[in-house]
Design an enzyme around this catalytic site. Structure first.
Site, PDB file in Angstrom:
ATOM      1  N   GLN A  44     -13.842 -27.003  24.087  1.00 13.79           N
ATOM      2  CA  GLN A  44     -12.458 -26.516  24.175  1.00 13.79           C
ATOM      3  C   GLN A  44     -12.411 -25.287  25.068  1.00 13.79           C
ATOM      4  OE1 GLN A  44      -9.225 -25.271  24.087  1.00 13.79           O
ATOM      5  NE2 GLN A  44      -8.842 -25.724  21.942  1.00 13.79           N
ATOM      6  N   ARG A  46     -10.299 -22.871  25.284  1.00 15.69           N
ATOM      7  CA  ARG A  46      -9.898 -21.639  24.597  1.00 15.69           C
ATOM      8  C   ARG A  46     -11.019 -21.206  23.662  1.00 15.69           C
ATOM      9  NH1 ARG A  46      -5.061 -18.973  23.360  1.00 15.69           N
ATOM     10  NH2 ARG A  46      -5.176 -17.728  21.467  1.00 15.69           N
ATOM     11  N   LEU A  67       6.254 -28.557  14.601  1.00 17.60           N
ATOM     12  CA  LEU A  67       7.355 -29.008  15.460  1.00 17.60           C
ATOM     13  C   LEU A  67       6.867 -29.815  16.652  1.00 17.60           C
ATOM     14  CD1 LEU A  67       9.552 -25.770  15.424  1.00 17.60           C
ATOM     15  CD2 LEU A  67       9.647 -27.758  13.900  1.00 17.60           C
ATOM     16  N   GLN A  68       5.605 -29.615  17.053  1.00 21.04           N
ATOM     17  CA  GLN A  68       5.051 -30.365  18.182  1.00 21.04           C
ATOM     18  C   GLN A  68       3.771 -31.057  17.730  1.00 21.04           C
ATOM     19  OE1 GLN A  68       4.199 -28.045  21.656  1.00 21.04           O
ATOM     20  NE2 GLN A  68       3.475 -29.779  22.856  1.00 21.04           N
ATOM     21  N   GLY A  84      -3.948 -28.990  20.980  1.00 20.19           N
ATOM     22  CA  GLY A  84      -3.295 -28.577  19.735  1.00 20.19           C
ATOM     23  C   GLY A  84      -4.210 -27.958  18.705  1.00 20.19           C
ATOM     24  N   GLU A  85      -5.330 -27.347  19.152  1.00 22.25           N
ATOM     25  CA  GLU A  85      -6.260 -26.795  18.166  1.00 22.25           C
ATOM     26  C   GLU A  85      -5.653 -25.631  17.380  1.00 22.25           C
ATOM     27  OE1 GLU A  85     -10.788 -24.993  17.672  1.00 22.25           O
ATOM     28  OE2 GLU A  85     -10.263 -26.086  19.494  1.00 22.25           O
ATOM     29  N   ARG A  86      -4.790 -24.822  18.013  1.00 17.65           N
ATOM     30  CA  ARG A  86      -4.141 -23.726  17.285  1.00 17.65           C
ATOM     31  C   ARG A  86      -3.300 -24.278  16.139  1.00 17.65           C
ATOM     32  NH1 ARG A  86      -0.331 -21.249  19.331  1.00 17.65           N
ATOM     33  NH2 ARG A  86      -0.516 -19.230  18.337  1.00 17.65           N
ATOM     34  N   ARG A  87      -2.539 -25.339  16.420  1.00 18.55           N
ATOM     35  CA  ARG A  87      -1.719 -25.959  15.371  1.00 18.55           C
ATOM     36  C   ARG A  87      -2.590 -26.560  14.278  1.00 18.55           C
ATOM     37  NH1 ARG A  87       0.887 -29.609  19.525  1.00 18.55           N
ATOM     38  NH2 ARG A  87      -0.330 -28.333  20.960  1.00 18.55           N
ATOM     39  N   ARG A 122       0.554 -24.112  28.118  1.00 15.04           N
ATOM     40  CA  ARG A 122       1.073 -23.373  26.964  1.00 15.04           C
ATOM     41  C   ARG A 122       0.762 -21.880  27.048  1.00 15.04           C
ATOM     42  NH1 ARG A 122       2.735 -25.895  22.656  1.00 15.04           N
ATOM     43  NH2 ARG A 122       2.003 -24.228  21.296  1.00 15.04           N
TER      44      ARG A 122
END
Length: 280
Positions: A44, A46, A67-68, A84-87, A122
């Site tokens: 990843q 990030r 939401l996403q 989408g790892e943060r989510r 993002r």
């Protein structure tokens, strides 16, 4: 509001390009996936995740849901995160058992590219992570800075300036990662060639005892000689072809070419470029 040119189209195009021709509309539907079956990618782009912002996102997810949807690909009986790892991290903190996701059939050789571009889109990367991401895309996909700029919706000069940050001392990079200095300040510090002076000016910046303009004026005093337009032009052409910083050092007879590299992989990429030019 900051305008993002081309990024969404670039990510969408990458995903479409990897999907099979007979892809059904079912694949496009959002599905609920057991969070225990999801795992993040090891490579990843990030590297830094701020605990406070993850906690804030977890609170938002608890109140309003995700939401996403995450972007995943199926690997065996589990799902690997493409984007989408943060989510994902926040959803685990929020105690969610399932998360909404789009499942895509993405080839191995394109997953990393999609992941990097999604993070750039993002604005989830700090300046050093972003520069490393660009360096990795240039190296692994054999892109020029111009082609990379078109792919991620940035200008070539933006890419080049981002890559310049990798030439900073490691301790200065840490201040960039923490957000204690800006990318512009980091690049200005690069203009100070003496490492001790550079550290002195960094400390003055951190203590608000000096501003960028004063550092620029100090750097110009160190380089009062006339700029050779031919040399400057050739440096830019070499930089474009090799996708890395190139400095020409003229001498009385001939001169030297100084080529920067930022990792063993980058060095290997440059070697392969010259090898192909001579023997390809």
């Amino acid at each position: 509001m900051k305008k993002k040119t081309g990024l969404g189209r670039g990510l969408g195009a990458l995903i479409r390009d990897t999907a099979p021709d007979n892809e059904s509309s079912d694949i496009e539907q959002i599905k609920s996936i057991d969070i225990e079956l999801i795992y993040p990618r090891e490579d990843q782009p990030r590297k830094q995740f701020d605990d406070e912002t993850i906690a804030e996102l977890a609170k938002s997810i608890s109140d309003h849901g995700i939401l996403q949807p995450l972007l995943l690909r199926e690997v065996g009986d589990k799902f690997e995160i493409i984007a989408g790892e943060r989510r994902y991290r926040a959803a685990k903190i929020a105690g969610l058992k399932e998360v909404p996701a789009l499942i895509k059939d993405v080839k191995d050789n394109i997953v990393k590219e999609i992941s990097i571009i999604e993070n750039i889109q993002r604005e989830d990367l700090n300046p050093i992570e972003e520069a490393l991401a660009y360096e990795e895309l240039l190296s692994e996909y054999n892109l020029t800075q111009e082609k990379l700029a078109a792919k991620v919706g940035k200008s070539r000069s933006y890419i080049a300036n981002s890559l310049r940050l990798l030439g900073l001392d490691d301790y200065i990079k840490e201040y960039l990662i923490k957000g204690e200095i800006t990318s512009s300040q980091g690049r200005t510090l690069l203009s100070i060639k003496n490492p001790l002076e550079r550290k002195e000016y960094l400390n003055k910046l951190l203590e608000n005892k000096i501003n960028i303009r004063e550092i620029e004026r100090r750097a110009k005093k160190k380089h009062t000689g006339k700029v050779d337009i031919f040399i400057k032009d050739m440096e830019e052409r070499f930089t474009e072809v090799l996708a890395t910083k190139v400095k020409l050092i003229p001498g009385k007879k001939g001169g030297k070419i100084e080529i920067s590299y930022f990792s063993n992989e980058d060095l290997d990429r440059i070697y392969e470029f010259f090898k192909e030019e001579n023997y390809g």
